[in-house]
Design a protein around this motif. Structure first.
Motif, mmCIF file in Angstrom:
data_model
loop_
_atom_site.group_PDB
_atom_site.id
_atom_site.type_symbol
_atom_site.label_atom_id
_atom_site.label_comp_id
_atom_site.label_asym_id
_atom_site.label_seq_id
_atom_site.Cartn_x
_atom_site.Cartn_y
_atom_site.Cartn_z
ATOM 1 N N GLY A 29 0.370 -1.529 -0.201
ATOM 2 C CA GLY A 29 0.227 -0.261 0.103
ATOM 3 C C GLY A 29 1.066 1.730 0.021
ATOM 4 N N SER A 30 -0.274 1.894 0.371
ATOM 5 C CA SER A 30 0.741 4.032 0.844
ATOM 6 C C SER A 30 0.737 4.489 1.994
ATOM 7 N N GLY A 31 1.207 4.874 2.390
ATOM 8 C CA GLY A 31 1.789 5.893 3.555
ATOM 9 C C GLY A 31 2.689 6.196 4.234
ATOM 10 N N SER A 32 2.565 5.807 5.439
ATOM 11 C CA SER A 32 4.200 6.298 6.298
ATOM 12 C C SER A 32 3.841 5.032 6.782
ATOM 13 N N THR A 33 2.969 3.860 7.713
ATOM 14 C CA THR A 33 2.914 2.977 8.261
ATOM 15 C C THR A 33 3.965 1.978 7.218
ATOM 16 N N VAL A 34 2.983 1.705 6.122
ATOM 17 C CA VAL A 34 3.537 0.947 5.217
ATOM 18 C C VAL A 34 4.468 0.984 5.012
ATOM 19 N N PHE A 93 -0.832 -5.702 1.784
ATOM 20 C CA PHE A 93 -0.949 -4.723 3.047
ATOM 21 C C PHE A 93 -1.435 -3.480 2.546
ATOM 22 N N ASP A 94 -1.790 -2.488 3.726
ATOM 23 C CA ASP A 94 -2.159 -1.055 3.355
ATOM 24 C C ASP A 94 -2.321 -1.012 5.235
ATOM 25 N N GLY A 95 -2.372 0.486 4.209
ATOM 26 C CA GLY A 95 -2.477 1.225 5.833
ATOM 27 C C GLY A 95 -4.097 2.095 5.969
ATOM 28 N N ALA A 96 -4.859 2.556 7.274
ATOM 29 C CA ALA A 96 -5.627 3.209 6.630
ATOM 30 C C ALA A 96 -6.140 5.012 7.172
ATOM 31 N N ASP A 97 -7.016 5.433 7.259
ATOM 32 C CA ASP A 97 -7.292 6.422 7.800
ATOM 33 C C ASP A 97 -7.958 6.784 9.457
ATOM 34 N N ILE A 106 -11.658 3.755 6.170
ATOM 35 C CA ILE A 106 -11.377 5.837 5.180
ATOM 36 C C ILE A 106 -9.948 5.087 4.753
ATOM 37 N N LYS A 107 -10.290 6.064 3.716
ATOM 38 C CA LYS A 107 -8.712 5.776 2.491
ATOM 39 C C LYS A 107 -8.422 6.667 1.957
ATOM 40 N N GLY A 108 -6.952 7.248 1.901
ATOM 41 C CA GLY A 108 -7.353 7.828 0.184
ATOM 42 C C GLY A 108 -6.704 9.212 1.231
ATOM 43 N N GLY A 109 -6.055 9.295 2.647
ATOM 44 C CA GLY A 109 -5.138 10.491 3.410
ATOM 45 C C GLY A 109 -3.939 11.057 2.354
ATOM 46 N N GLY A 110 -3.097 9.740 2.039
ATOM 47 C CA GLY A 110 -2.298 9.937 0.755
ATOM 48 C C GLY A 110 -2.720 9.842 -0.093
ATOM 49 N N ALA A 111 -3.301 10.176 -0.594
ATOM 50 C CA ALA A 111 -3.964 10.818 -2.342
ATOM 51 C C ALA A 111 -4.163 9.313 -2.919
ATOM 52 N N CYS A 112 -3.422 8.446 -2.865
ATOM 53 C CA CYS A 112 -3.677 6.535 -3.396
ATOM 54 C C CYS A 112 -5.064 5.771 -3.210
ATOM 55 N N LEU A 113 -6.000 6.606 -3.372
ATOM 56 C CA LEU A 113 -7.005 5.182 -2.811
ATOM 57 C C LEU A 113 -7.715 4.896 -3.825
ATOM 58 N N TYR A 132 -2.759 2.574 17.121
ATOM 59 C CA TYR A 132 -4.519 3.008 17.869
ATOM 60 C C TYR A 132 -5.155 4.010 17.559
ATOM 61 N N ARG A 133 -4.403 4.778 17.233
ATOM 62 C CA ARG A 133 -5.250 6.213 16.714
ATOM 63 C C ARG A 133 -6.365 6.395 16.001
ATOM 64 N N LYS A 134 -6.047 5.220 15.033
ATOM 65 C CA LYS A 134 -7.259 5.077 13.539
ATOM 66 C C LYS A 134 -8.898 4.159 14.086
ATOM 67 N N ILE A 135 -8.789 4.080 15.584
ATOM 68 C CA ILE A 135 -9.898 2.814 15.493
ATOM 69 C C ILE A 135 -10.684 3.916 15.956
HETATM 70 O O1 DER Z 1 -3.592 6.527 1.615
HETATM 71 C C1 DER Z 1 -4.314 5.744 2.269
HETATM 72 O O2 DER Z 1 -5.565 5.351 2.661
HETATM 73 C C2 DER Z 1 -2.639 5.595 3.055
HETATM 74 O O3 DER Z 1 -2.721 4.090 3.584
HETATM 75 C C3 DER Z 1 -3.119 6.553 4.574
HETATM 76 O O4 DER Z 1 -3.537 7.412 4.256
HETATM 77 C C4 DER Z 1 -2.711 6.066 5.881
HETATM 78 O O5 DER Z 1 -1.231 6.380 6.468
HETATM 79 P P1 DER Z 1 -0.879 6.638 7.305
HETATM 80 O O6 DER Z 1 -0.154 5.051 7.740
HETATM 81 O O7 DER Z 1 0.388 7.423 6.584
HETATM 82 O O8 DER Z 1 -1.241 6.875 8.715
#
Ligand code: DER
Length: 259
Positions: A29-34, A93-97, A106-113, A132-135
């Motif tokens: 996936g995309s973002g900082s956790t991945v 594997f991917d992150g989430a907002d 909800i995904k797309g905070g990183g503009a890669c949805l 834990y912040r995402k739940i």
């Molecule tokens: O854009 C997304 O959905 C990404 O997965 C992203 O928003 C998750 O972000 P983070 O891992 O940087 O919190």
């Protein structure tokens, strides 16, 4: 910091629990956790990862795979199985907002949805790595907006439709200060962030409710399908009913406490 160590712990747990050495096709996936997911995979023995091909979900994801020395693949270059059908990925594997109690995202905070949803849907198992912040009990509780990828020529029309659907101040995501004007996605599209009141989980609704609760709030799948149907919408940052989603928090319970 606590957040970074939580993200790292969730990523290590996700790779340990869900990347079987026999896998050959892995979505990233995309973002900082991945980033921590790729670090954990890159730390595995070469004789394991050298048998795997990694499918990116955008330019950041592609560069992560290349920088980690992992084999880069592409979602459109998967082999066919014995019946001539495209083989699914073994895992993505991917992150989430934000993650709700039903593992809707909800995904797309990183503009890669758009590519994220395509790769997630192409995988047998989708593993969401989230600290834990995402739940939240319901989506749009902490992350107040739904990211929507739109064709630039239709952005003004979609903004108008969103207001009719109850979104208070939908906005085109701007690139400032890094880029004057709208963010342009890896697919050449724009993004609209649309605020909505907290969304209902499907089980909260009766049949004849047309996707809304008595308080006027939308149910996740009804709103996702409505948004997707708007002319010019390419994809919507609501992931739901993606079998196999296993939200990985950092070993913390719902209240962010160690179990
Ligand atoms: O854009 C997304 O959905 C990404 O997965 C992203 O928003 C998750 O972000 P983070 O891992 O940087 O919190």
């Amino acid at each position: 910091t606590l957040v970074e160590s939580a993200k790292k712990a969730a990523a290590a747990q996700a790779v340990h629990d869900h990347l079987d050495p026999s896998y050959t096709w892995v979505g990233i996936g995309s973002g900082s956790t991945v980033v921590y997911v790729v670090d954990a995979i890159a730390a595995l023995p070469r004789n394991v990862t050298s048998k795997m091909t990694f499918i990116p979900t955008g330019d950041q994801s592609k560069l992560l795979i290349i920088a980690a020395g992992l084999r880069l693949g592409s979602i459109d270059l998967r082999p066919l199985d014995e019946n001539g059908k495209v083989r699914p990925l073994d895992v993505a594997f991917d992150g989430a907002d934000e993650v709700d109690d039903d593992l809707n995202l909800i995904k797309g905070g990183g503009a890669c949805l758009w590519q994220e949803k395509f790769v997630a849907a192409a995988a047998k198992k989708f593993v969401c790595v989230a600290d834990y912040r995402k739940i939240s009990p319901r989506l749009c509780t902490k992350w107040k907006t739904i990211p929507i990828e739109v064709h630039p020529l239709t952005a003004a029309d979609v903004l108008r439709e969103l207001r009719h659907l109850g979104s208070s101040e939908p906005e085109i995501r701007q690139g400032t200060p890094n880029k004057a004007g709208p963010v342009v996605t890896d697919n050449g599209m724009w993004l609209i962030d649309a605020p909505f009141a907290p969304l209902l989980i499907p089980r909260d609704l009766s049949e004849e409710s047309q996707g809304k609760g008595t308080d006027g709030s939308w149910e996740v799948t009804a709103l996702a399908e409505k948004l997707k149907s708007l002319l010019g919408v390419v994809e919507v940052g609501l992931f739901y009913g993606m079998n196999g989603i296993q939200a990985q928090n950092a070993g913390l319970d719902r209240q962010g406490q160690k179990p």
